[in-house]
Design a protein around this motif. Structure first.
Motif, PDB file in Angstrom:
ATOM      1  N   TRP A 123      38.753  40.464  37.330  1.00  0.00           N
ATOM      2  CA  TRP A 123      38.007  41.545  37.975  1.00  0.00           C
ATOM      3  C   TRP A 123      37.314  41.037  39.234  1.00  0.00           C
ATOM      4  CZ3 TRP A 123      33.295  42.910  39.788  1.00  0.00           C
ATOM      5  CH2 TRP A 123      33.105  44.248  40.091  1.00  0.00           C
ATOM      6  N   GLN A 163      39.938  40.403  41.929  1.00  0.00           N
ATOM      7  CA  GLN A 163      40.493  41.659  42.457  1.00  0.00           C
ATOM      8  C   GLN A 163      39.472  42.408  43.310  1.00  0.00           C
ATOM      9  OE1 GLN A 163      43.528  42.202  42.425  1.00  0.00           O
ATOM     10  NE2 GLN A 163      44.369  41.167  40.668  1.00  0.00           N
ATOM     11  N   GLN A 164      38.216  42.394  42.900  1.00  0.00           N
ATOM     12  CA  GLN A 164      37.181  43.076  43.672  1.00  0.00           C
ATOM     13  C   GLN A 164      37.007  42.420  45.043  1.00  0.00           C
ATOM     14  OE1 GLN A 164      35.524  46.012  42.908  1.00  0.00           O
ATOM     15  NE2 GLN A 164      34.893  45.838  45.027  1.00  0.00           N
ATOM     16  N   TYR A 194      39.989  43.391  47.120  1.00  0.00           N
ATOM     17  CA  TYR A 194      39.880  44.779  47.565  1.00  0.00           C
ATOM     18  C   TYR A 194      38.959  44.889  48.784  1.00  0.00           C
ATOM     19  CZ  TYR A 194      39.121  49.812  47.413  1.00  0.00           C
ATOM     20  OH  TYR A 194      39.052  51.140  47.748  1.00  0.00           O
ATOM     21  N   ASP A 195      37.806  44.253  48.697  1.00  0.00           N
ATOM     22  CA  ASP A 195      36.850  44.287  49.805  1.00  0.00           C
ATOM     23  C   ASP A 195      37.431  43.626  51.053  1.00  0.00           C
ATOM     24  OD1 ASP A 195      35.039  45.577  48.152  1.00  0.00           O
ATOM     25  OD2 ASP A 195      33.927  43.749  47.670  1.00  0.00           O
ATOM     26  N   LEU A 215      41.747  47.254  39.051  1.00  0.00           N
ATOM     27  CA  LEU A 215      40.309  47.184  38.773  1.00  0.00           C
ATOM     28  C   LEU A 215      39.899  48.239  37.750  1.00  0.00           C
ATOM     29  CD1 LEU A 215      38.935  46.546  42.366  1.00  0.00           C
ATOM     30  CD2 LEU A 215      38.574  45.065  40.379  1.00  0.00           C
ATOM     31  N   GLU A 262      38.343  47.646  34.030  1.00  0.00           N
ATOM     32  CA  GLU A 262      37.091  48.268  33.606  1.00  0.00           C
ATOM     33  C   GLU A 262      37.281  49.087  32.332  1.00  0.00           C
ATOM     34  OE1 GLU A 262      35.659  50.282  37.098  1.00  0.00           O
ATOM     35  OE2 GLU A 262      35.307  48.393  38.147  1.00  0.00           O
TER      36      GLU A 262
END
Length: 133
Positions: free
Chosen positions: A9, A12-13, A16-17, A72, A76
């Motif tokens: 996570w 990946q976060q 993504y950003d 993501l 979650e």
């Protein structure tokens, strides 16, 4: 959240950003190059080609970012259900990949999203306005 879920996570976060920042830089580069082409009085075909290449590239980029967002959300959801799905990115992507046609349709879908299209539509309008006035 399992350690694998948490590690994936976080990765990946961050990815993504980073993709969002890079998409914005892609727009900046496209605008700067377009302005240079306008300044050098380049041909209509060259200006349209530049717009098309950057537009398609951003659509491909946003398709990848969308896959990251989907992953993501899956991570979650796994968290809320107590499941361990971490470190299975490629396996899950292969299961939902739609083949060549699905891939092209995905690129086209992202091509016409307002956040992607607006910059290139403005550049197209400015290009046509400049050449036909």
């Amino acid at each position: 959240m399992t350690d694998r879920n948490q590690a994936e996570w976080l990765l990946q976060q961050q990815s993504y950003d980073q993709m969002e920042k890079q998409a914005l830089w892609l727009k900046v580069v496209a605008i700067v190059l377009w302005l240079w082409l306008v300044q050098t009085e380049s041909s209509l075909v060259l200006q349209l080609g530049l717009i098309g290449v950057f537009w398609l590239h951003e659509a491909i980029w946003k398709t990848q970012q969308s896959r990251t967002a989907d992953r993501l959300l899956a991570l979650e959801q796994a968290l809320s259900q107590g499941k361990d799905i971490g470190c299975q990115w490629h396996q899950s992507w292969l299961q939902q990949r739609g083949g060549a046609v699905g891939l092209v349709l995905s690129y086209l879908k992202h091509c016409f999203k307002p956040t992607v299209a607006i910059t290139y539509l403005v550049l197209l309008a400015a290009t046509f306005g400049r050449h036909f006035n």
